[in-house]
Design a protein around this motif. Structure first.
Motif, PDB file in Angstrom:
ATOM      1  N   PRO A 213       1.235  -1.069  -0.242  1.00 12.74           N
ATOM      2  CA  PRO A 213      -0.651  -0.112   0.022  1.00 12.74           C
ATOM      3  C   PRO A 213       1.143   1.520  -0.073  1.00 12.74           C
ATOM      4  N   PRO A 214       0.257   2.669  -0.901  1.00 14.88           N
ATOM      5  CA  PRO A 214       0.878   3.468  -0.557  1.00 14.88           C
ATOM      6  C   PRO A 214       1.539   4.300  -0.013  1.00 14.88           C
ATOM      7  N   SER A 215       0.199   4.258   1.456  1.00 10.54           N
ATOM      8  CA  SER A 215       0.146   5.839   2.095  1.00 10.54           C
ATOM      9  C   SER A 215       1.493   5.714   3.003  1.00 10.54           C
ATOM     10  N   GLY A 216       2.435   4.572   3.528  1.00  9.65           N
ATOM     11  CA  GLY A 216       3.531   5.047   4.223  1.00  9.65           C
ATOM     12  C   GLY A 216       4.553   6.030   3.400  1.00  9.65           C
ATOM     13  N   HIS A 217       4.860   5.198   2.295  1.00 10.44           N
ATOM     14  CA  HIS A 217       5.830   6.179   1.470  1.00 10.44           C
ATOM     15  C   HIS A 217       5.010   7.533   0.559  1.00 10.44           C
ATOM     16  N   MET A 218       3.737   7.201   0.368  1.00  9.13           N
ATOM     17  CA  MET A 218       3.515   8.895   0.634  1.00  9.13           C
ATOM     18  C   MET A 218       3.783   9.909   2.048  1.00  9.13           C
TER      19      MET A 218
END
Length: 402
Positions: A213-218
């Protein structure tokens, strides 16, 4: 005044009256999810300052723990520029949405400015994270789009917490979302959603490539942009560190459908690599809160002023107080303007601060209130860059417009 009885020279320290307003931090994230070891410190907000710190706390024996979406998100946060976060370990989605568990545990942490629940993509989870940020009004939600979709058209449909249920071919109850749905609107822009998931090396097994999931990277990109440029800079057109591919390659035509719906795309470009290619919130397209950097800038300004003006409480409500408030707030906003966060060639064009008898007539003062009105002109991102090219008799003529 002290009493002077002996002739001589006396030196007194006199306060200038200025009380500078300090900007609050904007890059501390709060993560909620399932830790590699679900039994460790459940429902407790734990301050984490590095990836190795996270592993020491939540995976003391890496050989006996498996990677989770929470671990992938925290790893992506630090990899992309994050420096501090709080982690709440939950065993399941019911605990994520619980009143004093999961998201509820983050309500006591004032410094959190970003909230993410990596991998939770149900309508109930979306609604819970957005409700939390809308209630607190000092943080924004970063939401993950669905891991897979039947079609781009299905992605733009809105998910609700009252999603209908249907029976699948095996007789099991499942959500009838048609392949993943967009989160509900947040009218004042307290959330943003990103699609698709990214593909990278599993932080617990570096030899394995997995969708994440991209939320942590974002959240890490938000922190990196804040440090390099400031909270007023949109966290877009930025490289996603650790992303080796995307789970779905969004085309230009598909993004033309997603962008007006507030779905921010993570795109693969042959030369630039994998980049964040959107800066919209979940507010309606015509809303003044449609850009994530505008929402976060106002969050920072609101909280900074609130925390630095406690001295005002119980002061005599007169013109001296009004002038002091106006002086301190104007000095703070001038600093913000000089950093490029407000639009205008002069401070007078960029903002105004009003605190006077018009706003504070006798009936307001009798109620124990002092009212200050502030207007800001935030800088908005150049989302569409247009070059208009034409010809005249002298040759080629180019007009640039942003």
């Amino acid at each position: 005044m002290p009493n002077y009885l002996t002739p001589g020279v006396y030196v007194e320290e006199v306060s200038s009256g200025a009380r500078p307003i300090q900007p609050v931090g904007t890059s501390t994230a709060g993560f909620v999810g399932i830790a590699p070891d679900p039994s460790i410190r459940p429902h407790e907000p734990v301050a984490i300052n590095s990836w190795s710190h996270f592993m020491r706390v939540f995976a003391p024996d890496p050989a006996k723990t498996e990677s989770t979406h929470l671990a992938q998100g925290v790893h992506g946060f630090f990899l992309n520029g994050g420096s501090r976060c709080y982690v709440v370990n939950c065993q399941d989605e019911n605990q994520l949405t619980g009143n004093r568990k999961g998201l509820g545990a983050l309500e006591t942490i004032d410094e959190i400015a970003i909230v993410a629940a990596p991998g939770f993509t149900s309508a109930a989870a979306y609604d819970a994270v957005l409700n939390h940020c809308e209630k607190m009004e000092d943080r924004v939600a970063i939401l993950d789009g669905p891991q897979s979709v039947d079609s781009i058209n299905n992605l733009t449909k809105v998910a609700t917490a009252k999603a209908t249920k249907k029976k699948d071919e095996d007789g099991e109850s499942s959500s009838g979302d048609g392949g993943g749905l967009r989160p509900r609107n947040s009218d004042r822009g307290y959330g943003a959603v990103y699609f698709p998931w990214i593909v990278g090396r599993d932080p617990n097994n570096r030899s394995s490539l997995v969708p994440m999931p991209p939320s942590g990277h974002m959240a890490g990109i938000y922190a990196r942009t804040d440090a390099q440029r400031g909270v007023h800079k949109a966290p877009a057109n930025e490289t996603v560190r650790g992303a080796l591919n995307v789970s779905y390659r969004v085309t230009r035509q598909e993004q033309a459908e997603l962008n007006p719906q507030g779905v921010n795309c993570i795109r693969f470009f042959p030369r630039e690599g994998i980049r964040v290619w959107g800066a919209r919130t979940l507010a309606p397209a015509a809303s003044e809160w449609r850009y994530i950097n505008v929402r976060r800038l106002f969050n920072m300004i609101k909280e900074s002023i609130a925390e630095s003006t406690h001295w005002v409480v119980f002061q005599p409500n007169d013109k001296d107080l009004w002038m002091g408030i106006k002086r301190d707030v104007s000095a703070f906003l001038t600093q913000i303007w000089r950093q490029g966060a407000l639009f205008g060639s002069t401070p007078e064009e960029a903002f105004f601060v009003q605190c006077d008898a018009e706003l504070n007539p006798p009936e307001v003062r009798d109620a124990g209130k002092v009212i200050t009105r502030i207007g800001l002109a935030p800088v908005k991102p150049a989302e569409f860059v247009i070059f208009q090219i034409g010809q005249d008799t002298g040759g080629a003529q180019t007009e640039e417009q942003a």
